[in-house]
Design a protein around this motif. Structure first.
Motif, mmCIF file in Angstrom:
data_model
loop_
_atom_site.group_PDB
_atom_site.id
_atom_site.type_symbol
_atom_site.label_atom_id
_atom_site.label_comp_id
_atom_site.label_asym_id
_atom_site.label_seq_id
_atom_site.Cartn_x
_atom_site.Cartn_y
_atom_site.Cartn_z
ATOM 1 N N SER A 239 91.611 -6.308 5.825
ATOM 2 C CA SER A 239 92.564 -7.350 6.210
ATOM 3 C C SER A 239 93.965 -6.753 6.072
ATOM 4 C CB SER A 239 92.422 -8.579 5.308
ATOM 5 O OG SER A 239 92.839 -8.287 3.978
ATOM 6 N N TRP A 240 94.977 -7.562 6.346
ATOM 7 C CA TRP A 240 96.348 -7.086 6.191
ATOM 8 C C TRP A 240 96.634 -6.679 4.755
ATOM 9 C CZ3 TRP A 240 99.985 -5.404 9.302
ATOM 10 C CH2 TRP A 240 99.931 -5.748 10.659
ATOM 11 N N SER B 64 85.923 -9.994 -3.456
ATOM 12 C CA SER B 64 87.007 -10.567 -4.249
ATOM 13 C C SER B 64 86.509 -11.063 -5.606
ATOM 14 C CB SER B 64 87.654 -11.719 -3.479
ATOM 15 O OG SER B 64 88.637 -12.354 -4.265
ATOM 16 N N ARG B 65 85.347 -11.699 -5.613
ATOM 17 C CA ARG B 65 84.837 -12.284 -6.853
ATOM 18 C C ARG B 65 84.113 -11.263 -7.731
ATOM 19 N NH1 ARG B 65 84.267 -17.840 -7.082
ATOM 20 N NH2 ARG B 65 83.597 -17.393 -9.206
ATOM 21 N N LEU B 66 83.260 -10.443 -7.128
ATOM 22 C CA LEU B 66 82.360 -9.594 -7.907
ATOM 23 C C LEU B 66 82.878 -8.181 -8.106
ATOM 24 C CD1 LEU B 66 78.976 -10.730 -6.314
ATOM 25 C CD2 LEU B 66 80.125 -11.629 -8.348
ATOM 26 N N ALA B 67 83.736 -7.717 -7.208
ATOM 27 C CA ALA B 67 84.268 -6.353 -7.346
ATOM 28 C C ALA B 67 85.669 -6.393 -7.936
ATOM 29 C CB ALA B 67 84.264 -5.647 -5.997
ATOM 30 N N GLU B 68 86.624 -6.862 -7.154
ATOM 31 C CA GLU B 68 88.000 -6.923 -7.666
ATOM 32 C C GLU B 68 88.117 -7.865 -8.856
ATOM 33 O OE1 GLU B 68 90.424 -7.861 -4.280
ATOM 34 O OE2 GLU B 68 90.898 -5.744 -3.984
ATOM 35 N N GLY B 69 87.267 -8.891 -8.896
ATOM 36 C CA GLY B 69 87.311 -9.814 -10.025
ATOM 37 C C GLY B 69 86.950 -9.158 -11.339
ATOM 38 N N SER B 70 86.312 -7.982 -11.275
ATOM 39 C CA SER B 70 85.898 -7.281 -12.491
ATOM 40 C C SER B 70 86.931 -6.288 -12.994
ATOM 41 C CB SER B 70 84.583 -6.530 -12.224
ATOM 42 O OG SER B 70 83.548 -7.424 -11.873
ATOM 43 N N TYR B 71 88.032 -6.116 -12.266
ATOM 44 C CA TYR B 71 89.040 -5.129 -12.641
ATOM 45 C C TYR B 71 90.423 -5.768 -12.756
ATOM 46 C CZ TYR B 71 85.359 -2.295 -10.494
ATOM 47 O OH TYR B 71 84.155 -1.759 -10.146
ATOM 48 N N THR B 72 91.192 -5.252 -13.698
ATOM 49 C CA THR B 72 92.594 -5.641 -13.825
ATOM 50 C C THR B 72 93.460 -4.813 -12.888
ATOM 51 O OG1 THR B 72 92.266 -6.223 -16.145
ATOM 52 C CG2 THR B 72 94.537 -5.843 -15.415
ATOM 53 N N TYR C 61 99.297 7.641 -2.343
ATOM 54 C CA TYR C 61 99.459 6.200 -2.526
ATOM 55 C C TYR C 61 98.080 5.550 -2.567
ATOM 56 C CZ TYR C 61 104.223 7.095 -0.709
ATOM 57 O OH TYR C 61 105.488 7.585 -0.488
ATOM 58 N N PRO C 62 97.876 4.587 -3.461
ATOM 59 C CA PRO C 62 96.579 3.917 -3.539
ATOM 60 C C PRO C 62 96.413 2.896 -2.415
ATOM 61 C CG PRO C 62 98.095 2.935 -5.100
ATOM 62 C CD PRO C 62 98.831 4.093 -4.471
ATOM 63 N N PRO C 63 95.179 2.539 -2.077
ATOM 64 C CA PRO C 63 94.967 1.491 -1.067
ATOM 65 C C PRO C 63 95.389 0.137 -1.615
ATOM 66 C CG PRO C 63 92.881 2.150 -2.038
ATOM 67 C CD PRO C 63 93.914 3.094 -2.569
ATOM 68 N N PRO C 64 96.103 -0.667 -0.833
ATOM 69 C CA PRO C 64 96.516 -1.991 -1.316
ATOM 70 C C PRO C 64 95.320 -2.884 -1.567
ATOM 71 C CG PRO C 64 97.043 -1.737 1.009
ATOM 72 C CD PRO C 64 96.588 -0.402 0.532
ATOM 73 N N SER C 65 95.464 -3.767 -2.546
ATOM 74 C CA SER C 65 94.360 -4.628 -2.949
ATOM 75 C C SER C 65 94.904 -6.003 -3.314
ATOM 76 C CB SER C 65 93.632 -4.012 -4.147
ATOM 77 O OG SER C 65 92.748 -4.927 -4.732
ATOM 78 N N GLU C 66 94.345 -7.026 -2.704
ATOM 79 C CA GLU C 66 94.801 -8.387 -2.973
ATOM 80 C C GLU C 66 94.408 -8.840 -4.370
ATOM 81 O OE1 GLU C 66 94.917 -12.703 -0.660
ATOM 82 O OE2 GLU C 66 93.580 -11.110 0.021
ATOM 83 N N GLY C 67 93.234 -8.413 -4.830
ATOM 84 C CA GLY C 67 92.778 -8.811 -6.162
ATOM 85 C C GLY C 67 93.422 -8.002 -7.265
ATOM 86 N N ASN C 68 93.613 -6.721 -7.035
ATOM 87 C CA ASN C 68 94.292 -5.841 -7.991
ATOM 88 C C ASN C 68 95.642 -5.482 -7.389
ATOM 89 O OD1 ASN C 68 91.165 -4.099 -8.617
ATOM 90 N ND2 ASN C 68 91.905 -6.019 -9.470
#
Length: 431
Positions: free
Chosen positions: A24-25, A342-350, A375-382
């Motif tokens: 996504s964006w 979003s819930r199971l992957a990014e939700g497990s990391y700060t 540069y790291p990949p952007p992440s909505e959850g992290n």
């Protein structure tokens, strides 16, 4: 491609399968590796260099195609075009668009950047591609007449099968149990930036000085940076508690990628990494920096070995081979996977911290290259992540952020300054 492989298409590797469905964006899946030269980039020469080396990387000379159950890569005779950089880094690549490559080569003034979707490769593959592009670029400029020594491979050779393999499946053992689930992680309570905006903050530090401090603590550079980051987030939480006395806390869990090629003697240029997840619970009273360092050092020594990495490979392959994944149509995966991620992957990391290590080029090219950075990949959850890379005398520590909040990087770099390190800060924003 036809001369070396059975067909002109191939499935995404185990790590890459997820990414096209979650793009996504704000979750572009794009990471960047850049090089700054001592002179302005010649666009035409860069294009010539790219056109010459791309045939050596047929597994990158592909377009993404939808199948019934999974996406796949389809080889193309088309040649990618270099582009002038005009947008924020690592922003949305329309990977599913017809004739779109899963990477792009950008230039701006003295800088050349490659941005890869994680669907096709990881940081190691990206670095090798950029090193190859640089070699050919300077060869086109007649910087040297003979082949530089110590290359990863001879670019006139045909690609080797091991460069193309899915090393996850090769080293999968169905009898290995999967690891335990992670707890729900603490997340930064900061607002998201507008879509299409990605903030970058890079700290430049003499690598010898920070290695000297790491050595005094008897830890590796990666372990030292992880410990500083943990302490940074703990300090940030103390600030938050003043403003929000009833702040709900969960463990701080860091996503730390591990390159698996040395552990498994792999030469693949596709994805071959997993992540380990050191974590600290802020609810368990105060931690001294020495306590954090000892924990991180012991954790990394304990977890980064084949006994435990086999578990992560087992978990990922078993998930891929499950009946549910095998029979679920792709259009349903496209609807479900972003939510599950979003819930199971990014939700497990700060947050995440990745050290790409020391990058090198042939001696003949060093006078023409100022620096590398990643540069790291952007992440909505992290919303905040760190990537580090070193070249010659300097270490480049880069924060990639989908937020305007500046507390984390300010605390982090302030800690390093208090340890006596000289730091130069660069950003595409005000700091």
């Amino acid at each position: 491609m036809k001369d070396n492989f059975k067909s002109n298409w191939y499935p995404l590797d185990n790590a890459g399968k997820l990414y096209p469905s979650i793009m996504s964006w704000r979750v572009s899946t794009l990471f960047r590796i850049s090089v700054t030269l001592t002179e302005t980039v010649d666009k035409d020469i860069l294009q010539n260099a790219l056109s010459k080396i791309i045939n050596r990387f047929p597994y990158f000379q592909v377009n993404l195609r939808p199948g019934l159950f999974w996406y796949y890569f389809d080889y193309t005779e088309n040649i990618p075009k270099v582009e002038e950089e005009i947008y924020y880094p690592c922003m949305c690549l329309k990977l599913k668009k017809k004739n779109q490559f899963p990477f792009r080569v950008l230039y701006y003034n003295k800088k050349i950047s490659v941005e890869f979707s994680h669907s096709i490769t990881d940081g190691t593959g990206g670095i090798i591609f950029l090193q190859s592009l640089l070699k050919e670029y300077f060869k086109e400029k007649n910087i040297f007449s003979s082949e530089p020594k110590n290359d990863f491979f001879n670019y006139s050779d045909y690609p080797k099968a091991e460069e193309f393999e899915d090393s996850f499946k090769k080293h999968y053992n169905k009898n290995i149990p999967v690891p335990n689930k992670l707890p729900k992680a603490f997340h930064f309570p900061v607002n998201l930036e507008n879509k299409g905006v990605y903030h970058i903050v890079t700290g430049i530090i003499p690598v010898r000085d920070i290695l000297s401090i790491s050595k005094k603590f008897n830890v590796t550079l990666t372990e030292f940076l992880i410990a500083v980051y943990f302490e940074t987030i703990l300090d940030y939480i103390e600030i938050l508690k003043i403003e929000h006395p009833n702040l709900k806390l969960n463990p701080i869990v860091l996503n730390v990628p591990v390159n698996l090629r040395n552990l498994y003697n792999s030469s693949t240029l596709r994805n071959f990494f997993t992540t380990v997840t050191p974590n600290i619970d802020p609810r368990l009273s105060k931690y001294s920096f020495e306590e954090i360092l000892a924990y991180v050092h012991n954790y990394m020594n304990y977890k980064v070995n084949r006994r435990f990495i086999d578990q992560y490979i087992s978990k990922n392959i078993k998930s891929e081979l499950s009946i549910l994944n095998r029979i679920t149509p792709l259009f349903i995966k496209n609807l479900v996977l972003p939510f599950a991620y979003s819930r199971l992957a990014e939700g497990s990391y700060t947050s995440g911290l990745s050290n790409l290590g020391k990058i090198s080029v042939p001696k003949e090219l060093e006078p023409y290259i100022e620096r590398f950075e990643a540069y790291p990949p952007p992440s909505e959850g992290n919303k905040i992540k760190i990537v580090t890379i070193s070249y010659k005398d300097n270490l480049y520590i880069t924060f990639g952020k989908l937020t305007t909040d500046k507390n984390i990087e300010r605390i982090f770099f302030s800690k390093l300054k208090k340890m006596g390190l000289n730091i130069k800060i660069e950003t595409n924003d005000t700091f």
